[in-house]
Design a protein around this motif. Structure first.
Motif, PDB file in Angstrom:
ATOM      1  N   LYS A 116      29.610  32.165  54.537  1.00  0.00           N
ATOM      2  CA  LYS A 116      30.799  33.003  54.484  1.00  0.00           C
ATOM      3  C   LYS A 116      30.478  34.430  54.931  1.00  0.00           C
ATOM      4  CE  LYS A 116      34.453  34.510  51.337  1.00  0.00           C
ATOM      5  NZ  LYS A 116      35.001  34.434  49.952  1.00  0.00           N
ATOM      6  N   THR A 117      29.286  34.912  54.565  1.00  0.00           N
ATOM      7  CA  THR A 117      28.887  36.280  54.921  1.00  0.00           C
ATOM      8  C   THR A 117      28.718  36.432  56.425  1.00  0.00           C
ATOM      9  OG1 THR A 117      27.782  36.562  52.789  1.00  0.00           O
ATOM     10  CG2 THR A 117      27.176  38.082  54.563  1.00  0.00           C
ATOM     11  N   ILE A 118      27.984  35.513  57.045  1.00  0.00           N
ATOM     12  CA  ILE A 118      27.723  35.677  58.484  1.00  0.00           C
ATOM     13  C   ILE A 118      28.946  35.317  59.322  1.00  0.00           C
ATOM     14  CG2 ILE A 118      25.262  35.272  58.176  1.00  0.00           C
ATOM     15  CD1 ILE A 118      25.647  32.482  59.341  1.00  0.00           C
ATOM     16  N   ILE A 119      29.888  34.562  58.765  1.00  0.00           N
ATOM     17  CA  ILE A 119      31.151  34.324  59.478  1.00  0.00           C
ATOM     18  C   ILE A 119      31.869  35.650  59.673  1.00  0.00           C
ATOM     19  CG2 ILE A 119      33.503  33.462  59.110  1.00  0.00           C
ATOM     20  CD1 ILE A 119      31.814  31.369  60.344  1.00  0.00           C
ATOM     21  N   GLN A 120      31.860  36.499  58.630  1.00  0.00           N
ATOM     22  CA  GLN A 120      32.479  37.815  58.728  1.00  0.00           C
ATOM     23  C   GLN A 120      31.736  38.728  59.693  1.00  0.00           C
ATOM     24  OE1 GLN A 120      32.573  39.188  54.685  1.00  0.00           O
ATOM     25  NE2 GLN A 120      34.253  37.829  54.095  1.00  0.00           N
ATOM     26  N   MET A 121      30.459  38.437  59.922  1.00  0.00           N
ATOM     27  CA  MET A 121      29.649  39.241  60.827  1.00  0.00           C
ATOM     28  C   MET A 121      29.707  38.752  62.269  1.00  0.00           C
ATOM     29  SD  MET A 121      26.365  39.649  58.284  1.00  0.00           S
ATOM     30  CE  MET A 121      25.320  40.357  59.541  1.00  0.00           C
ATOM     31  N   GLY A 122      30.363  37.606  62.499  1.00  0.00           N
ATOM     32  CA  GLY A 122      30.519  37.141  63.874  1.00  0.00           C
ATOM     33  C   GLY A 122      29.903  35.808  64.190  1.00  0.00           C
ATOM     34  N   PHE A 123      29.440  35.036  63.178  1.00  0.00           N
ATOM     35  CA  PHE A 123      28.867  33.719  63.441  1.00  0.00           C
ATOM     36  C   PHE A 123      29.947  32.776  63.967  1.00  0.00           C
ATOM     37  CE2 PHE A 123      26.163  30.237  63.326  1.00  0.00           C
ATOM     38  CZ  PHE A 123      26.672  29.198  62.571  1.00  0.00           C
ATOM     39  N   ASN A 124      29.643  32.007  65.037  1.00  0.00           N
ATOM     40  CA  ASN A 124      30.664  31.196  65.687  1.00  0.00           C
ATOM     41  C   ASN A 124      30.460  29.693  65.511  1.00  0.00           C
ATOM     42  OD1 ASN A 124      28.445  30.770  67.290  1.00  0.00           O
ATOM     43  ND2 ASN A 124      29.378  31.508  69.193  1.00  0.00           N
ATOM     44  N   GLY A 125      29.576  29.298  64.583  1.00  0.00           N
ATOM     45  CA  GLY A 125      29.306  27.876  64.394  1.00  0.00           C
ATOM     46  C   GLY A 125      29.965  27.299  63.159  1.00  0.00           C
ATOM     47  N   ARG A 126      29.764  25.985  62.956  1.00  0.00           N
ATOM     48  CA  ARG A 126      30.332  25.284  61.813  1.00  0.00           C
ATOM     49  C   ARG A 126      29.333  25.276  60.651  1.00  0.00           C
ATOM     50  NH1 ARG A 126      31.802  19.674  64.422  1.00  0.00           N
ATOM     51  NH2 ARG A 126      29.719  20.069  65.248  1.00  0.00           N
ATOM     52  N   TYR A 127      29.822  24.902  59.478  1.00  0.00           N
ATOM     53  CA  TYR A 127      28.976  24.908  58.283  1.00  0.00           C
ATOM     54  C   TYR A 127      27.849  23.888  58.400  1.00  0.00           C
ATOM     55  CZ  TYR A 127      27.617  24.493  53.383  1.00  0.00           C
ATOM     56  OH  TYR A 127      26.915  24.446  52.221  1.00  0.00           O
ATOM     57  N   ALA A 128      28.114  22.716  58.979  1.00  0.00           N
ATOM     58  CA  ALA A 128      27.088  21.676  59.119  1.00  0.00           C
ATOM     59  C   ALA A 128      25.952  22.152  60.029  1.00  0.00           C
ATOM     60  CB  ALA A 128      27.711  20.392  59.662  1.00  0.00           C
ATOM     61  N   GLN A 129      26.297  22.822  61.128  1.00  0.00           N
ATOM     62  CA  GLN A 129      25.274  23.354  62.019  1.00  0.00           C
ATOM     63  C   GLN A 129      24.424  24.402  61.310  1.00  0.00           C
ATOM     64  OE1 GLN A 129      28.324  24.509  64.899  1.00  0.00           O
ATOM     65  NE2 GLN A 129      27.233  23.327  66.460  1.00  0.00           N
ATOM     66  N   PHE A 130      25.079  25.227  60.493  1.00  0.00           N
ATOM     67  CA  PHE A 130      24.371  26.255  59.742  1.00  0.00           C
ATOM     68  C   PHE A 130      23.372  25.626  58.773  1.00  0.00           C
ATOM     69  CE2 PHE A 130      23.637  30.084  57.465  1.00  0.00           C
ATOM     70  CZ  PHE A 130      23.670  29.777  56.115  1.00  0.00           C
ATOM     71  N   CYS A 131      23.773  24.594  58.041  1.00  0.00           N
ATOM     72  CA  CYS A 131      22.891  23.955  57.057  1.00  0.00           C
ATOM     73  C   CYS A 131      21.676  23.314  57.709  1.00  0.00           C
ATOM     74  CB  CYS A 131      23.671  22.906  56.267  1.00  0.00           C
ATOM     75  SG  CYS A 131      24.947  23.600  55.197  1.00  0.00           S
ATOM     76  N   CYS A 132      21.883  22.623  58.829  1.00  0.00           N
ATOM     77  CA  CYS A 132      20.766  21.969  59.509  1.00  0.00           C
ATOM     78  C   CYS A 132      19.715  22.976  59.963  1.00  0.00           C
ATOM     79  CB  CYS A 132      21.286  21.164  60.703  1.00  0.00           C
ATOM     80  SG  CYS A 132      22.256  19.721  60.245  1.00  0.00           S
ATOM     81  N   LYS A 133      20.178  24.100  60.502  1.00  0.00           N
ATOM     82  CA  LYS A 133      19.232  25.106  60.989  1.00  0.00           C
ATOM     83  C   LYS A 133      18.518  25.794  59.831  1.00  0.00           C
ATOM     84  CE  LYS A 133      17.418  27.667  64.257  1.00  0.00           C
ATOM     85  NZ  LYS A 133      16.515  27.097  65.258  1.00  0.00           N
ATOM     86  N   MET A 134      19.251  26.109  58.760  1.00  0.00           N
ATOM     87  CA  MET A 134      18.644  26.814  57.640  1.00  0.00           C
ATOM     88  C   MET A 134      17.630  25.943  56.909  1.00  0.00           C
ATOM     89  SD  MET A 134      19.567  29.896  57.575  1.00  0.00           S
ATOM     90  CE  MET A 134      18.930  30.324  55.962  1.00  0.00           C
ATOM     91  N   ASN A 135      17.814  24.640  56.892  1.00  0.00           N
ATOM     92  CA  ASN A 135      16.835  23.745  56.272  1.00  0.00           C
ATOM     93  C   ASN A 135      15.493  23.808  56.975  1.00  0.00           C
ATOM     94  OD1 ASN A 135      18.575  22.847  54.303  1.00  0.00           O
ATOM     95  ND2 ASN A 135      19.312  21.110  55.510  1.00  0.00           N
ATOM     96  N   GLU A 136      15.475  24.200  58.240  1.00  0.00           N
ATOM     97  CA  GLU A 136      14.250  24.262  59.021  1.00  0.00           C
ATOM     98  C   GLU A 136      13.538  25.616  58.905  1.00  0.00           C
ATOM     99  OE1 GLU A 136      16.065  21.357  62.559  1.00  0.00           O
ATOM    100  OE2 GLU A 136      15.290  23.362  63.012  1.00  0.00           O
ATOM    101  N   VAL A 137      14.303  26.696  58.783  1.00  0.00           N
ATOM    102  CA  VAL A 137      13.685  28.016  58.913  1.00  0.00           C
ATOM    103  C   VAL A 137      13.744  28.865  57.657  1.00  0.00           C
ATOM    104  CG1 VAL A 137      14.254  28.040  61.372  1.00  0.00           C
ATOM    105  CG2 VAL A 137      15.829  29.059  59.737  1.00  0.00           C
ATOM    106  N   TYR A 138      14.319  28.359  56.564  1.00  0.00           N
ATOM    107  CA  TYR A 138      14.519  29.221  55.395  1.00  0.00           C
ATOM    108  C   TYR A 138      13.186  29.570  54.742  1.00  0.00           C
ATOM    109  CZ  TYR A 138      16.894  31.228  51.407  1.00  0.00           C
ATOM    110  OH  TYR A 138      17.351  32.094  50.457  1.00  0.00           O
ATOM    111  N   ASN A 139      12.908  30.860  54.627  1.00  0.00           N
ATOM    112  CA  ASN A 139      11.756  31.356  53.889  1.00  0.00           C
ATOM    113  C   ASN A 139      12.033  32.820  53.528  1.00  0.00           C
ATOM    114  OD1 ASN A 139      11.170  32.856  56.250  1.00  0.00           O
ATOM    115  ND2 ASN A 139      10.010  31.144  57.073  1.00  0.00           N
ATOM    116  N   THR A 140      11.078  33.479  52.935  1.00  0.00           N
ATOM    117  CA  THR A 140      11.285  34.862  52.499  1.00  0.00           C
ATOM    118  C   THR A 140      10.366  35.786  53.248  1.00  0.00           C
ATOM    119  OG1 THR A 140       9.656  34.586  50.737  1.00  0.00           O
ATOM    120  CG2 THR A 140      11.954  34.114  50.193  1.00  0.00           C
ATOM    121  N   GLN A 141      10.722  37.092  53.235  1.00  0.00           N
ATOM    122  CA  GLN A 141       9.904  38.143  53.830  1.00  0.00           C
ATOM    123  C   GLN A 141       9.655  39.211  52.787  1.00  0.00           C
ATOM    124  OE1 GLN A 141      11.745  39.570  57.423  1.00  0.00           O
ATOM    125  NE2 GLN A 141      10.126  38.657  58.655  1.00  0.00           N
ATOM    126  N   PRO A 142       8.442  39.728  52.691  1.00  0.00           N
ATOM    127  CA  PRO A 142       8.140  40.746  51.678  1.00  0.00           C
ATOM    128  C   PRO A 142       8.741  42.096  52.046  1.00  0.00           C
ATOM    129  CG  PRO A 142       6.244  40.395  53.084  1.00  0.00           C
ATOM    130  CD  PRO A 142       7.250  39.362  53.496  1.00  0.00           C
TER     131      PRO A 142
END
Length: 551
Positions: free
Chosen positions: A380-406
């Motif tokens: 919902k946050t990045i949709i307001q920032m201009g994301f142009n994809g669907r929720y399913a596409q977002f979940c698939c990509k985030m499952n691959e790259v989600y991590n944290t930065q110090p």
């Protein structure tokens, strides 16, 4: 079953029906909202509409129902027992004709003439849908299609003679695609005619029918100049002063756009704290790690100078750990725009419609404050920032790259409020006198701009000199201005050459008081009339609406 009251009246009161009609009352009765009036005709004869001979020999009788003006808030329906007559003229082709009336009642009409006149005035003022809605409140209920039919039946008398001074301009059926031409009598201040296009031949053909025209005011549209020259070669042409100033403003704007590199350097110099223009603000914020870009910045043609400068400043401040809220306050941008600039590699990068732009938001999604949020919240946050994809596409990509930065805590960072000016604003500032500029910032920046770019100072002098031409009203000043502009190095040579191509019309605009302002006002009126018709205003209908209200 509705209850109604019947009244037997020997004579119809004058306030109910027109007194000039030879009608005899039979009954009047009312039901909720409607007053019914039964009448019969008491004329002794009628006139044949073909041969004009009188006849008193009745063929038969029939009933007509006519809508009249409302009475005491009730809808008035007149049921008329009319007659048919024999035509006794042996040579007349009409053997039987319906009864004719001299006043208020016309053949085939379902309304009295005075009721139709009221509807016509409402139609011209309100248009189709609105006119139909109001008609129900005034007691003459009709549909929007009926309102348009009433307008189409209006007989417009074409203007034979004009005052000799007219103005010509275009108006849009559909902006950017279909245009027409409006012709206005500048002395009488009324629309004379509408033409279905803005071609030279159409205007020339109209002008040939009006040899009395001596002066034509127009904008600098080429086909209009050719049309006037062809259709009225004896008439003098006057260019519109407003469009001349607009053309000059566009020319100066393009010059500023071509000096993007120089303006960015001046913006940086103007916002340098050593000059004492802006006071530093001390803040304490964490530093975020921002991935370095290895590709050099490539400028695109549709990026203005001030936007590019603010984009670079956002990247710089964010790299130094300044909070988004503080960056927005410093650059005078919305926080959403700041977030968008932070994740963009370069300004103006566009994504195709078939692919998503999630990669541009990865750094934002991996920030520490986004840990613990659900995918739904992040999406919902990045949709307001201009994301142009669907929720399913977002979940698939985030499952691959989600991590944290110090995060790294640092000491105080200095943020400097910046000021920029767009090419449009700069072109307007050249027209203004010193007392018309907004605050000291405009004055200080112009002073710095003139110091670093002397040709801009020369351009300012030419712009203000051109503006003063229309005040002085002296012949020969325009020629001197053009010669001076052709010798200058400020970039106005092309504008001056274009003035030479239409010199006579431009010079007439300088030395005369004739203006196309009345035409511009009529164009705005046409826009309002066109909106009343809700897309159903074809050319003929719109022409009748405009000319009927101008008569």
């Amino acid at each position: 079953m509705c209850n109604f009251i019947v009244y037997y009246i020997p004579m119809i009161p004058q306030f109910i029906l027109p007194s000039n009609l030879q009608l005899k009352a039979e009954t009047i009765y009312s039901e909720p909202g409607v007053l019914h009036i039964h009448t019969s005709v008491c004329q002794k004869y009628s006139v044949c509409p073909i041969c004009g001979k009188k006849s008193n020999r009745i063929h038969s009788r029939y009933f007509r129902t006519l809508l009249d003006l409302p009475i005491s808030g009730l809808l008035a329906r007149v049921k008329l027992k009319a007659r048919k007559y024999f035509c006794d003229n042996a040579v007349c082709p009409r053997k039987v004709f319906t009864e004719r009336f001299d006043y208020e009642i016309r053949p085939y009409y379902r309304r009295m003439v005075r009721s139709n006149d009221l509807l016509t005035r409402m139609a011209l003022e309100l248009g189709g849908n609105t006119g139909a809605a109001i008609s129900r409140y005034v007691g003459v209920p009709v549909s929007s299609s009926t309102v348009l039919r009433v307008i189409k039946k209006i007989d417009i008398q074409s203007t034979v003679l004009t005052s000799g001074v007219i103005g010509v301009d275009d108006w849009a059926f559909k902006k950017g695609k279909t245009y027409g031409t409006v012709i206005v009598d500048l002395e009488r201040k009324q629309v004379i005619d509408l033409l279905p296009d803005r071609e030279a031949d159409t205007l020339a053909g109209w002008l040939k029918k009006h040899p009395e025209i001596k002066t034509v005011s127009r904008d600098r549209y080429g086909p209009y100049a050719l049309g006037v020259k062809t259709g009225a070669p004896h008439a003098s042409q006057v260019a519109d002063r407003f469009h001349l100033l607009m053309n000059l403003g566009e020319a100066t704007k393009r010059i500023f756009q071509s000096k993007g590199k120089e303006l960015r350097e001046i913006f940086t110099l103007y916002n340098d704290p050593k000059r004492g223009i802006a006071a530093p603000v001390e803040i304490d914020q964490p530093v975020r790690s921002v991935p370095e870009t290895t590709e050099p910045y490539i400028s695109t043609a549709n990026i203005s100078v001030d936007r590019q400068h603010k984009f670079d400043k956002v990247k710089e401040l964010y790299g130094n750990g300044v909070a988004i809220k503080q960056i927005a306050r410093t650059t005078k941008l919305a926080r959403g725009t700041v977030r968008k600039y932070i994740v963009m590699e370069q300004l103006g990068k566009r994504q195709s419609r078939t692919s998503t732009n999630l990669d541009a938001f990865i750094n934002f999604l991996l920030q520490h404050e986004n840990r613990g949020k659900t995918y739904r919240e992040l999406h919902k946050t990045i949709i307001q920032m201009g994301f142009n994809g669907r929720y399913a596409q977002f979940c698939c990509k985030m499952n691959e790259v989600y991590n944290t930065q110090p995060f790294i805590r640092t000491k105080s960072i200095t943020a400097i409020p910046i000021k920029t000016w767009s090419p449009t604003r700069l072109s307007l500032m050249l027209y203004m006198e010193s007392d018309q500029l907004h605050g000291n910032d405009d004055k200080d920046f112009l002073r710095l701009l003139f110091e670093k770019l002397p040709q801009v100072k020369q351009m300012e002098q030419l712009v203000k000199g051109f503006k003063r031409l229309f005040i002085a009203k002296e012949d020969g000043l325009l020629k001197n201005w053009i010669e001076e502009a052709l010798k200058s190095e400020c970039g106005l040579k092309n504008f001056a050459r274009n003035l030479l191509k239409d010199y006579e019309a431009v010079n007439n605009a300088v030395i005369t008081t004739i203006s196309n302002g009345q035409v511009e006002g009529q164009v705005n009126r046409i826009k309002n009339i066109k909106r009343k018709m809700y897309g159903r205003a074809g050319f003929q209908l719109l022409r009748k609406m405009v000319l009927a209200k101008s008569a």
